[in-house]
Design a protein around this motif. Structure first.
Motif, PDB file in Angstrom:
ATOM      1  N   ASP A  38       0.835  -1.209   0.000  1.00 53.89           N
ATOM      2  CA  ASP A  38       0.000   0.000   0.000  1.00 53.89           C
ATOM      3  C   ASP A  38       0.869   1.258   0.000  1.00 53.89           C
ATOM      4  OD1 ASP A  38      -2.325  -1.531   0.127  1.00 53.89           O
ATOM      5  OD2 ASP A  38      -2.301  -1.563   2.327  1.00 53.89           O
ATOM      6  N   LEU A  39       1.925   1.245   0.799  1.00 57.20           N
ATOM      7  CA  LEU A  39       2.805   2.406   0.902  1.00 57.20           C
ATOM      8  C   LEU A  39       3.505   2.678  -0.431  1.00 57.20           C
ATOM      9  CD1 LEU A  39       4.032   4.593   2.685  1.00 57.20           C
ATOM     10  CD2 LEU A  39       5.809   2.961   3.350  1.00 57.20           C
ATOM     11  N   ILE A  40       3.988   1.632  -1.082  1.00 56.34           N
ATOM     12  CA  ILE A  40       4.650   1.790  -2.383  1.00 56.34           C
ATOM     13  C   ILE A  40       3.675   2.356  -3.401  1.00 56.34           C
ATOM     14  CG2 ILE A  40       5.693   0.531  -4.309  1.00 56.34           C
ATOM     15  CD1 ILE A  40       6.837  -1.421  -2.254  1.00 56.34           C
ATOM     16  N   ASP A  41       2.439   1.861  -3.368  1.00 56.67           N
ATOM     17  CA  ASP A  41       1.395   2.315  -4.290  1.00 56.67           C
ATOM     18  C   ASP A  41       1.164   3.819  -4.145  1.00 56.67           C
ATOM     19  OD1 ASP A  41      -0.503   1.904  -6.269  1.00 56.67           O
ATOM     20  OD2 ASP A  41      -2.110   1.534  -4.844  1.00 56.67           O
ATOM     21  N   GLN A  42       1.071   4.294  -2.909  1.00 58.39           N
ATOM     22  CA  GLN A  42       0.778   5.714  -2.673  1.00 58.39           C
ATOM     23  C   GLN A  42       1.995   6.605  -2.885  1.00 58.39           C
ATOM     24  OE1 GLN A  42      -2.316   6.307  -2.657  1.00 58.39           O
ATOM     25  NE2 GLN A  42      -2.666   4.100  -2.480  1.00 58.39           N
ATOM     26  N   LEU A  43       3.194   6.079  -2.664  1.00 60.64           N
ATOM     27  CA  LEU A  43       4.401   6.840  -2.997  1.00 60.64           C
ATOM     28  C   LEU A  43       4.479   7.060  -4.505  1.00 60.64           C
ATOM     29  CD1 LEU A  43       7.154   5.313  -0.650  1.00 60.64           C
ATOM     30  CD2 LEU A  43       6.195   7.630  -0.565  1.00 60.64           C
ATOM     31  N   ALA A  44       4.055   6.066  -5.266  1.00 54.86           N
ATOM     32  CA  ALA A  44       4.011   6.206  -6.730  1.00 54.86           C
ATOM     33  C   ALA A  44       3.021   7.287  -7.130  1.00 54.86           C
ATOM     34  CB  ALA A  44       3.641   4.874  -7.374  1.00 54.86           C
ATOM     35  N   VAL A  45       1.872   7.333  -6.457  1.00 56.16           N
ATOM     36  CA  VAL A  45       0.865   8.369  -6.726  1.00 56.16           C
ATOM     37  C   VAL A  45       1.448   9.751  -6.450  1.00 56.16           C
ATOM     38  CG1 VAL A  45      -1.360   9.337  -5.984  1.00 56.16           C
ATOM     39  CG2 VAL A  45      -1.107   6.868  -6.270  1.00 56.16           C
ATOM     40  N   LEU A  46       2.153   9.894  -5.329  1.00 49.82           N
ATOM     41  CA  LEU A  46       2.743  11.181  -4.945  1.00 49.82           C
ATOM     42  C   LEU A  46       3.775  11.635  -5.982  1.00 49.82           C
ATOM     43  CD1 LEU A  46       2.742  13.289  -2.603  1.00 49.82           C
ATOM     44  CD2 LEU A  46       4.704  12.043  -1.679  1.00 49.82           C
ATOM     45  N   LEU A  47       4.656  10.730  -6.379  1.00 49.62           N
ATOM     46  CA  LEU A  47       5.712  11.084  -7.338  1.00 49.62           C
ATOM     47  C   LEU A  47       5.131  11.399  -8.714  1.00 49.62           C
ATOM     48  CD1 LEU A  47       8.463   8.473  -6.350  1.00 49.62           C
ATOM     49  CD2 LEU A  47       8.415  10.916  -5.823  1.00 49.62           C
ATOM     50  N   ILE A  48       4.159  10.616  -9.138  1.00 46.48           N
ATOM     51  CA  ILE A  48       3.510  10.874 -10.430  1.00 46.48           C
ATOM     52  C   ILE A  48       2.795  12.216 -10.395  1.00 46.48           C
ATOM     53  CG2 ILE A  48       1.630  10.135 -11.959  1.00 46.48           C
ATOM     54  CD1 ILE A  48       2.423   7.245 -11.311  1.00 46.48           C
TER      55      ILE A  48
END
Length: 416
Positions: free
Chosen positions: A79-89
């Protein structure tokens, strides 16, 4: 996975989405309540100025509650990796749009270039987008909150600087009487100008929604700290499956309830003080209907007929609801594709819900703050207002199309 199996996955996803009432119920509800707000305002049943009150309640009470409650859930490393990807994108997308959006409008004067560019770069992801994606996707709260972080940073910083390049206008009892050059400003004028800029930058951090987002994010992420689960909570759970076998070896299936002790982080306020969850959910529930009514009321106040006669507004609105979401979709697919080559096979760095949320939120009409900037600095204020009305109408029409597109794309292996 071969092309046939990928095509089959996409077909099954589309069939499930289009064949059920889940998506259609959310879309029909969205259109109906927005239409209701438009009709009631047009018939003077609702006061035209009430939209400001509705918007204030949503922004100060509803959306912060929605943001905080969305993070009151368990977390995994995935879940954390998924949301870090959202933040960076999110940061990458807004940085890119700030650079390229003006090139769509080079044939217009500088003021309209700035205004149209910011209108297509910054959608109303908080007020318009968040209620819609949370209505369509049950697990959309967290990615919507995360995506709004870079949005607000760019909205109140770089967008403000671009829109405020023109000197502020001198006013008399609220009416614009002249434009003041910086060299001609009095001490009071300069102080007021500095105060406005300071307030705009302050809004990045001193904002109820952003504060609730950061508090919720801390609560959510810190659950990964080893040994933090010390809050014992007795919960009633339900287990489904085989519940017994008789003397003739006949198996009985069903559901049984049992009591178990579950351990949580002491920061989980919904478990530490259960009434807090009820309060947050009640306040968050007012967000969607009030937002949709206010959108309809705002449309009724705009001059849609005039906007529909303006070719440049049609062009800008088309860029807003079609091209901008296509750009972020391509960006997301690129990041997801590269990520799938780096991480282990079968592991994705961004989920289909997060992808869908970002695309649909980007397809929303221009941010109201950008329109406010255009009015304050006399940079195509009329065009910005009419563009918002026309884009809102087009957004409602194109919403089902984007849901279908992201459903098909979400079935690709790179999204799990």
């Amino acid at each position: 996975m071969n092309l046939y199996s990928v095509g089959s996955e996409i077909g099954d996803a589309l069939k499930e989405t289009l064949g059920g009432w889940g998506m259609w119920s959310a879309i029909i509800a969205t259109i109906s309540v927005i239409g209701l707000g438009f009709f009631l305002t047009l018939k003077n049943i609702l006061n035209k100025d009430w939209d400001k009150v509705f918007i204030k309640v949503v922004m100060v009470v509803g959306l912060p509650s929605l943001a905080l409650s969305g993070f009151l859930t368990n977390i995994t490393v995935k879940d954390l990796i998924d949301q870090l990807a959202v933040l960076l994108i999110g940061f990458a997308f807004y940085a890119l749009m700030m650079l390229i959006s003006k090139y769509f409008f080079l044939k217009y004067d500088k003021d309209l270039q700035d205004t149209f560019a910011m209108c297509i770069a910054l959608a109303s992801t908080t007020f318009f987008g968040t209620p819609i994606v949370t209505a369509i996707y049950g697990d959309a709260k967290i990615p919507a909150n995360i995506f709004n972080v870079p949005y607000r940073v760019f909205l109140y910083s770089l967008a403000f600087m671009i829109m405020s390049k023109k000197p502020m206008a001198a006013t008399n009892n609220g009416n614009v009487v002249a434009k003041i050059k910086k060299s001609e400003m009095t001490v009071e004028d300069l102080a007021q100008s500095k105060k406005v800029k300071k307030q705009a930058l302050k809004n990045i951090f001193v904002n109820p929604i952003l504060i609730a987002t950061f508090v919720g994010l801390i609560i959510w992420v810190t659950q990964l700290i080893p040994g933090i689960d010390v809050l014992a909570v007795v919960e009633t759970k339900t287990k489904s499956g085989v519940i017994g076998v008789d003397a003739n070896n006949n198996v009985y299936e069903g559901s049984i309830s049992y009591v178990d002790t579950v351990y949580y982080s002491p920061l989980r306020i919904d478990k530490l003080f259960p009434p807090s969850a009820t309060i947050l959910n009640a306040l968050a529930a007012i967000c969607t209907p009030l937002a949709w009514l206010a959108i309809g009321m705002t449309m009724a106040k705009g001059n849609i007929k005039e906007a529909m006669k303006d070719k440049k507004l049609w062009y800008a609105a088309s860029i807003k609801v079609l091209v901008a979401p296509a750009i972020i979709l391509i960006l997301i697919c690129g990041v997801a594709g590269i990520g799938s080559l780096i991480v282990d096979e079968g592991t994705t760095i961004i989920g289909k819900t997060a992808m869908s949320v970002m695309v649909i939120m980007t397809a929303a009409p221009p941010a109201n703050v950008v329109v406010a900037y255009a009015i304050s600095y006399e940079k195509g204020a009329k065009e910005a207002s009419n563009l918002t009305s026309l884009s809102t109408l087009l957004s409602v029409v194109t919403l089902p199309v984007w849901v279908v597109i992201v459903t098909a794309v979400g079935a690709l292996p790179i999204f799990g």
